[in-house]
Every structure is written in structure tokens, then in C-alpha cells.
Motif scaffolding. Sequence first.
Motif, PDB file in Angstrom:
ATOM      1  N   GLY A  91       0.925  -1.154   0.108  1.00 46.17           N
ATOM      2  CA  GLY A  91      -0.053  -0.147  -0.092  1.00 46.17           C
ATOM      3  C   GLY A  91       0.820   1.268  -0.006  1.00 46.17           C
ATOM      4  N   ALA A  92       1.975   1.362   0.864  1.00 50.69           N
ATOM      5  CA  ALA A  92       2.919   2.360   0.931  1.00 50.69           C
ATOM      6  C   ALA A  92       3.436   2.592  -0.606  1.00 50.69           C
ATOM      7  N   GLU A  93       3.567   1.572  -1.187  1.00 55.48           N
ATOM      8  CA  GLU A  93       4.545   1.666  -2.634  1.00 55.48           C
ATOM      9  C   GLU A  93       3.399   2.305  -3.523  1.00 55.48           C
ATOM     10  N   LEU A  94       2.285   1.922  -3.313  1.00 56.77           N
ATOM     11  CA  LEU A  94       1.080   2.437  -4.328  1.00 56.77           C
ATOM     12  C   LEU A  94       0.851   3.982  -4.187  1.00 56.77           C
ATOM     13  N   LEU A  95       1.090   4.231  -2.767  1.00 54.24           N
ATOM     14  CA  LEU A  95       0.720   5.572  -2.346  1.00 54.24           C
ATOM     15  C   LEU A  95       1.956   6.567  -2.871  1.00 54.24           C
ATOM     16  N   THR A  96       2.966   5.911  -2.895  1.00 56.82           N
ATOM     17  CA  THR A  96       4.259   6.623  -3.425  1.00 56.82           C
ATOM     18  C   THR A  96       4.366   6.802  -4.853  1.00 56.82           C
ATOM     19  N   ARG A  97       3.890   5.576  -5.592  1.00 47.17           N
ATOM     20  CA  ARG A  97       3.887   5.837  -6.956  1.00 47.17           C
ATOM     21  C   ARG A  97       2.689   6.823  -7.509  1.00 47.17           C
ATOM     22  N   SER A  98       1.822   6.728  -7.054  1.00 43.84           N
ATOM     23  CA  SER A  98       0.546   7.573  -7.408  1.00 43.84           C
ATOM     24  C   SER A  98       0.861   8.970  -6.852  1.00 43.84           C
ATOM     25  N   HIS A  99       1.605   9.188  -5.895  1.00 39.32           N
ATOM     26  CA  HIS A  99       1.988  10.503  -5.557  1.00 39.32           C
ATOM     27  C   HIS A  99       3.036  11.034  -6.376  1.00 39.32           C
ATOM     28  N   MET A 100       3.908   9.939  -6.931  1.00 42.77           N
ATOM     29  CA  MET A 100       4.777  10.481  -7.984  1.00 42.77           C
ATOM     30  C   MET A 100       4.308  11.042  -9.279  1.00 42.77           C
ATOM     31  N   VAL A 101       3.478  10.020  -9.720  1.00 43.00           N
ATOM     32  CA  VAL A 101       2.659  10.235 -10.920  1.00 43.00           C
ATOM     33  C   VAL A 101       1.818  11.634 -10.856  1.00 43.00           C
ATOM     34  N   PHE A 102       1.319  11.989  -9.548  1.00 45.48           N
ATOM     35  CA  PHE A 102       0.743  13.317  -9.559  1.00 45.48           C
ATOM     36  C   PHE A 102       1.800  14.388  -9.498  1.00 45.48           C
ATOM     37  N   GLU A 103       3.095  14.353  -8.939  1.00 41.99           N
ATOM     38  CA  GLU A 103       3.925  15.268  -9.030  1.00 41.99           C
ATOM     39  C   GLU A 103       4.723  15.340 -10.453  1.00 41.99           C
ATOM     40  N   LEU A 104       4.685  14.182 -11.231  1.00 41.27           N
ATOM     41  CA  LEU A 104       5.206  14.398 -12.510  1.00 41.27           C
ATOM     42  C   LEU A 104       4.260  15.130 -13.422  1.00 41.27           C
ATOM     43  N   GLN A 105       2.910  15.049 -13.292  1.00 41.21           N
ATOM     44  CA  GLN A 105       2.222  15.727 -14.003  1.00 41.21           C
ATOM     45  C   GLN A 105       2.176  17.225 -13.615  1.00 41.21           C
ATOM     46  N   GLY A 106       2.473  17.465 -12.450  1.00 39.13           N
ATOM     47  CA  GLY A 106       2.684  18.886 -11.915  1.00 39.13           C
ATOM     48  C   GLY A 106       3.816  19.520 -12.760  1.00 39.13           C
ATOM     49  N   ALA A 107       4.856  18.824 -12.380  1.00 41.61           N
ATOM     50  CA  ALA A 107       6.184  19.168 -12.927  1.00 41.61           C
ATOM     51  C   ALA A 107       6.157  19.514 -14.584  1.00 41.61           C
TER      52      ALA A 107
ATOM     53  N   SER B  97      14.381   6.611 -12.976  1.00 39.69           N
ATOM     54  CA  SER B  97      13.303   6.416 -11.873  1.00 39.69           C
ATOM     55  C   SER B  97      12.042   7.329 -12.384  1.00 39.69           C
ATOM     56  N   PHE B  98      12.089   7.843 -13.523  1.00 41.15           N
ATOM     57  CA  PHE B  98      10.606   8.328 -13.809  1.00 41.15           C
ATOM     58  C   PHE B  98      10.350   8.208 -15.253  1.00 41.15           C
ATOM     59  N   ILE B  99      11.036   7.774 -16.215  1.00 41.27           N
ATOM     60  CA  ILE B  99      10.715   7.527 -17.563  1.00 41.27           C
ATOM     61  C   ILE B  99       9.906   6.336 -17.877  1.00 41.27           C
ATOM     62  N   PRO B 100      10.220   5.274 -17.170  1.00 42.53           N
ATOM     63  CA  PRO B 100       9.173   4.041 -17.261  1.00 42.53           C
ATOM     64  C   PRO B 100       7.584   4.670 -16.608  1.00 42.53           C
ATOM     65  N   LEU B 101       7.822   5.291 -15.531  1.00 43.94           N
ATOM     66  CA  LEU B 101       6.350   5.701 -15.164  1.00 43.94           C
ATOM     67  C   LEU B 101       5.636   6.562 -16.106  1.00 43.94           C
ATOM     68  N   ALA B 102       6.648   7.489 -16.866  1.00 43.06           N
ATOM     69  CA  ALA B 102       5.978   8.605 -17.544  1.00 43.06           C
ATOM     70  C   ALA B 102       5.456   7.657 -18.891  1.00 43.06           C
ATOM     71  N   GLU B 103       6.033   6.448 -19.087  1.00 40.58           N
ATOM     72  CA  GLU B 103       5.836   5.875 -20.392  1.00 40.58           C
ATOM     73  C   GLU B 103       4.654   5.191 -20.187  1.00 40.58           C
ATOM     74  N   SER B 104       4.517   4.429 -18.711  1.00 42.90           N
ATOM     75  CA  SER B 104       3.237   3.805 -18.441  1.00 42.90           C
ATOM     76  C   SER B 104       1.908   4.482 -18.288  1.00 42.90           C
ATOM     77  N   THR B 105       2.024   5.818 -18.090  1.00 48.29           N
ATOM     78  CA  THR B 105       1.032   6.729 -17.606  1.00 48.29           C
ATOM     79  C   THR B 105       0.793   7.587 -18.780  1.00 48.29           C
ATOM     80  N   ASP B 106       1.049   7.315 -19.816  1.00 49.23           N
ATOM     81  CA  ASP B 106       0.926   8.339 -21.270  1.00 49.23           C
ATOM     82  C   ASP B 106       1.366   9.817 -20.979  1.00 49.23           C
ATOM     83  N   LYS B 107       2.192  10.093 -20.343  1.00 44.48           N
ATOM     84  CA  LYS B 107       2.757  11.300 -19.927  1.00 44.48           C
ATOM     85  C   LYS B 107       4.386  11.539 -21.130  1.00 44.48           C
TER      86      LYS B 107
END
Length: 294
Positions: free
Chosen positions: A14-30, A76-86
Motif C-alpha cells: 500500500g505504501a508503494e502504491l501511495l508513493t507511485r501515485s503521488h509520484m505520478v501526480f508530481e510528475l504531471q505537476g512538473a 526512475s521516472f521515464i518508465p512511469l511516464a511511459e506507462s501513464t501516457d505522459k
Amino acid sequence: IVGHLQRTTVKEYGAELLTRSHMVFELQGALDGEARHGVMVAHYQPQVDYTRGVLIGLEALVRWQHPARGMVFPNSFIPLAESTDKIYQLDMLVLAQVCRDMRAWLDAGLPVVPISLNFSRRSLLHPQVIPDLKLLLARYDIPGEMLEFEVTESQLLETVELVAPRVAEFRALGARIAVDDFGTGYSNLDAISSFPFDRLKVDRQFVNGVAASEKVAGLFHLIQGIAELFKAELLCEGLEEEADLQWLAQRGADRVQGWYFSAARTPEAIVRILTQLRDRAAHAEPLTVAQLRA
Ligand code: C2E
Ligand code: MG
Ligand code: MG
Ligand code: MG
């Protein structure tokens, strides 16, 4: 809260999920330019021709300058950006910075070299990419020939029937296409021969330690042969050791990039290097590779 959850194994997921979704949120913000989530900045790593002793290009490598986390590296964020369409937004942000920087450097009379950008497969195949690229080239008055798009071997050579026509559109604008991390993608030679590309970037695992290992050397020779066959320029990445540099140069592989020369540097540091290059050229003194390292 995250720290507390991480103390228990059951809730760790659960903590990882929280971190990941928070990171997606921050990534979008940036990506949307909200300063509290930090900014995306491209740094540039020099590419040199060792034998001629010249700077031949710069590779744009994105960093996330985060107010709390500091400098965050792309793995640490390109794979996240790729998998979330950003990823398209991110790649276009970097492309826009590259065009802006290049225009500023040209206007300042600096000796500008071509810039390579990393593009994800999704960005390469994005329906808007060619119109958006044309718009940026026009806005900043940049010739397409000054840009190279690097796509990793595994992403470029998958479903070539989709990729090949798009590659042709990039090349029609003068831009170059490079196969990045070559040798790590299990591609078949048939896929490689499906479309023309300009440069083959040898992955660092076939560069690092090449002078000391017969096996690595053998693999390097194979890759060099493939580049020759397809008339692509070879560039070795991840060069760290003098011994490997000498080994490569003796075999005609003199285009190199790596920490031996320089890590990626801020745009401001690149301006200082280009200024030195310009001032030396005015006195007909080429900047030596040794000076590039300083
Ligand atoms: P890459 O395109 O293969 O870039 C080379 C990576 O190796 C960079 O890591 C670079 O800093 C690092 N490197 C350079 N010289 C050496 C060396 O001598 N030794 C070692 N061990 N490493 C070296 P970085 O900047 O962390 O980027 C990692 C990857 O993230 C890049 O690999 C690229 O695939 C991706 N990437 C970076 N920027 C972007 C971007 O704007 N868009 C996309 N889609 N991907 C990007
Ligand atoms: Mg690259
Ligand atoms: Mg690479
Ligand atoms: Mg890579």
C-alpha cells in the motif's frame, strides 16, 4: 504516513502504491510547469571524435529538479511516464528546450553542434509528433539536420511496419535517427534492414572493458560489422577508461561519449565549453580532447 506504513510488511505494498501515485501526480505537476513539483531540465553530454579531437554533438538527457528530492535521474521516472501516457509531453518539453537552447547559442555566435534527443517509441509514433516538430523547427528557426532522435533498439525495432514510415517522415525533415543501446534488444537483422537509420549507438556493456575481455571484444566486432553493413555511423557510449578508448580508436571506432570525457552538464556549462571553442577557433587553436575533459 508513508514511513509508518513501510514499517509493516503487510502494508508495504500500500505504501508503494501511495508513493507511485503521488509520484505520478508530481510528475504531471512538473510537466504542467507547477514549480512546487520541480522542473524538467535537459543536461547535455558531449560526444567527441577522439582522433580528430573535436566535439561532434551533444546528447540531451533529462533531469527532474525536484525541490525535496533534489536531482532525479530519468531511469526512475521515464518508465512511469511511459506507462501513464505522459511521455509525449515530457519528450516534447525536452525537444522544446533543445530548440530554445540551440537558438540562443546560435544567436550568441557560438559554434553549435547537432543535438541528440532520446525519444520513446510512443513519442515517435504519436500522431502529433511531425506537426509539433515542424512547428518547433519553424518557431526557433532550427534546421532539421541539427537534430537526431535516439530510440532504443528494443523500442525501435518492434513492429517495424509502424515505425518505418514514421522514421521516413523524420528523415524527410533532415533529422537523423539513431538506434540507442544497440546490442541489448535481441533484434533480428531483418528488422534492422527494414528502414534506414543514421547512427548506431553501441551500448556501454560492449564498450566498458572491451580492451580486457575477448568476449566483449568479439561482440564489439560483430556490432561494428552490422553498422558497416547498414552504412550507419558508429558511436560508442559509456566510455570510462583510457585503455578502452585506445582499443576502440585503433579499430577506427573514434566517435565516443562517456564519463571519461564528461558526464552530462548543465546548459550553462555547455555555453562555457562552446565559448571556449569559439575563442580558440578565432586563434586557429582547436580545443583538444584533453581540454574538453577539464
Ligand atoms: P541513454 O540514452 O542510453 O543515455 C546514456 C545514459 O548513460 C545516461 O544516463 C548517461 O548519463 C549515462 N552515462 C553516460 N556516460 C556514462 C559512462 O561513462 N558510464 C556510465 N555508467 N553511464 C554513463 P541517464 O541520464 O540517467 O539516462 C538514462 C536513460 O534515460 C537514457 O539512456 C535514456 O534512455 C533515458 N532518457 C534520458 N532522457 C530522456 C528523455 O528526454 N526522454 C526519454 N524518452 N528518455 C530519456
Ligand atoms: Mg540515448
Ligand atoms: Mg544508450
Ligand atoms: Mg539507455
